[in-house]
Write a protein that holds these residues in place. Structure first.
Motif, PDB file in Angstrom:
ATOM      1  N   LEU A 132      -1.362  -2.953  -8.167  1.00  0.00           N
ATOM      2  CA  LEU A 132      -2.201  -2.584  -7.030  1.00  0.00           C
ATOM      3  C   LEU A 132      -2.516  -1.093  -7.036  1.00  0.00           C
ATOM      4  O   LEU A 132      -3.214  -0.600  -6.163  1.00  0.00           O
ATOM      5  CB  LEU A 132      -1.508  -2.962  -5.716  1.00  0.00           C
ATOM      6  CG  LEU A 132      -1.294  -4.467  -5.520  1.00  0.00           C
ATOM      7  CD1 LEU A 132      -0.473  -4.738  -4.284  1.00  0.00           C
ATOM      8  CD2 LEU A 132      -2.627  -5.193  -5.436  1.00  0.00           C
TER       9      LEU A 132
ATOM     10  N   THR B  75       0.857  -1.187   0.000  1.00  0.00           N
ATOM     11  CA  THR B  75       0.000   0.000   0.000  1.00  0.00           C
ATOM     12  C   THR B  75       0.890   1.233   0.000  1.00  0.00           C
ATOM     13  O   THR B  75       2.079   1.157   0.303  1.00  0.00           O
ATOM     14  CB  THR B  75      -0.898   0.023   1.251  1.00  0.00           C
ATOM     15  OG1 THR B  75      -0.065  -0.192   2.389  1.00  0.00           O
ATOM     16  CG2 THR B  75      -1.978  -1.033   1.186  1.00  0.00           C
TER      17      THR B  75
ATOM     18  N   TYR C 121      -6.073  -8.895  -4.308  1.00  0.00           N
ATOM     19  CA  TYR C 121      -4.619  -8.786  -4.287  1.00  0.00           C
ATOM     20  C   TYR C 121      -3.971  -8.785  -5.663  1.00  0.00           C
ATOM     21  O   TYR C 121      -2.795  -8.504  -5.784  1.00  0.00           O
ATOM     22  CB  TYR C 121      -4.027  -9.928  -3.462  1.00  0.00           C
ATOM     23  CG  TYR C 121      -4.344  -9.784  -2.007  1.00  0.00           C
ATOM     24  CD1 TYR C 121      -3.802  -8.745  -1.271  1.00  0.00           C
ATOM     25  CD2 TYR C 121      -5.214 -10.662  -1.376  1.00  0.00           C
ATOM     26  CE1 TYR C 121      -4.109  -8.588   0.064  1.00  0.00           C
ATOM     27  CE2 TYR C 121      -5.522 -10.515  -0.038  1.00  0.00           C
ATOM     28  CZ  TYR C 121      -4.970  -9.476   0.681  1.00  0.00           C
ATOM     29  OH  TYR C 121      -5.266  -9.321   1.989  1.00  0.00           O
ATOM     30  N   SER C 122      -4.680  -9.151  -6.679  1.00  0.00           N
ATOM     31  CA  SER C 122      -4.048  -9.184  -7.991  1.00  0.00           C
ATOM     32  C   SER C 122      -5.018  -8.694  -9.065  1.00  0.00           C
ATOM     33  O   SER C 122      -5.392  -9.452  -9.952  1.00  0.00           O
ATOM     34  CB  SER C 122      -3.572 -10.608  -8.285  1.00  0.00           C
ATOM     35  OG  SER C 122      -2.865 -10.614  -9.490  1.00  0.00           O
TER      36      SER C 122
END
Lengths: 204, 123
Positions: free
Chosen positions: A170, A162, B34-35
């Motif tokens: 992401l 993050t 997550y992906s």
């Protein structure tokens, strides 16, 4: 939530294993980097040697060379990138699955190497795609490629999931597509991707 | 409801369904969280060889290619059979020789037929 390193070792001595989701995630990522089955020049021979039994890239979880960019996460630019080949390399990079990494292997891939003065040779693939690890050498020995691979693993390990510096997949705003250069009248157009590479300033 | 003889079967069915679907659902959830996919125009292209695809995939090939290939194949296999025939020629009896000649003549007849049909002429 990070665990204090000293506490972690202390707990480990007592048989308690402490980890974070980020560590687990990165451990999985770095242990299964699948390279693309893709060679450009003589460096590719060293790359092949690295995968074979003597140097054994399989120890790092990277023995699965995929012949399709869709199944690969790592591109080893192994050799001279000619201006004729550069669009194909960038296009293949674009087709690879996220998160993807690039190792520029050898003098040619990082700067044009001995062919730098050639009219037809790209002066480093990092003009078009972001390169994670550069390894010099002509060609680099398999040990050097292993070193580069370990450097890449360290880089993946340290990557936060993050915030700033998180992997591109992401980050919804990060660019996923890198423009493919076209053959112009005299040179590739554009001559470099401005978001990836800028003309280095020499400080004397 | 529990007294129904099929009740245990229904329970097993639901459990079996859950056993199969739960890992799939978890894998899907993992992918989403997550992906996440990051598609782009180049990534969604058809070719994976670095080149751009040109034209339409629905192209017609001339049937002459097929005829040539099939004739080549027949005589290719014939050569494979001729080799042991030639090696064992001195030790063969008449019956074997005649049957081999029949085989060769059948193929020659086929070649003559193809020739007469104009298959060997490339237009």
């Amino acid at each position: 939530m990070a665990v204090d390193e000293g506490l972690k070792i202390e707990l480990g001595k007592q048989g308690v294993f402490v980890t974070t989701l980020q560590e687990l995630y990165n451990w999985g990522r770095r242990s299964s980097v699948w390279p693309m089955n893709f060679g450009l020049a003589c460096c590719a021979i060293e790359m092949i040697a690295t995968t074979m039994a003597r140097y054994d890239l399989a120890r790092f979880g990277a023995e699965v060379f995929r012949p399709s960019p869709r199944q690969a996460d790592m591109m080893i630019i192994s050799g001279t990138v000619t201006k004729k080949m550069a669009p194909q390399v960038v296009r293949l990079y674009n087709q690879m699955a996220e998160p993807r990494y690039v190792i520029a292997m050898g003098a040619c891939a990082i700067s044009g190497g001995p062919f730098k003065q050639g009219y037809n040779v790209l002066k480093g693939i990092d003009r078009y795609i972001p390169v994670d690890v550069h390894i010099p050498g002509c060609p680099p020995r398999p040990e050097a490629l292993l070193e580069a691979f370990m450097a890449l693993q360290k880089k993946i390990d340290a990557q936060p999931l993050t915030g700033e510096g998180r992997p591109r997949h992401l980050d919804a705003d990060a660019p996923g597509e890198f423009p493919v250069p076209a053959q112009g009248e005299h040179d590739l157009e554009p001559a470099a991707n401005k978001n990836v590479w800028t003309v280095p300033v020499v400080i004397r | 409801m529990a007294s129904n003889p099929y009740f245990s079967l229904a329970v097993l069915f639901v459990v079996a369904l859950g056993f199969g679907l739960t890992p799939l659902g978890l894998a899907w959830l993992w992918r989403v969280v997550y992906s996440p996919a990051k598609p782009n125009g180049i990534k969604n292209a058809i070719y994976e060889c670095g080149l751009e695809s040109k034209g339409d995939a629905w192209v017609q090939f001339r049937s002459a290619y097929y005829l040539y290939a099939i004739i080549f194949l027949i005589f290719d296999v014939e050569a494979v059979f001729l080799l042991p025939f030639a090696v064992a020629f001195m030790g063969l009896d008449t019956a074997a020789c005649v049957s081999m000649l029949v085989f060769v003549l059948l193929l020659v007849e086929g070649l003559a037929w193809a020739w007469a049909k104009g298959v060997l002429v490339w237009v």
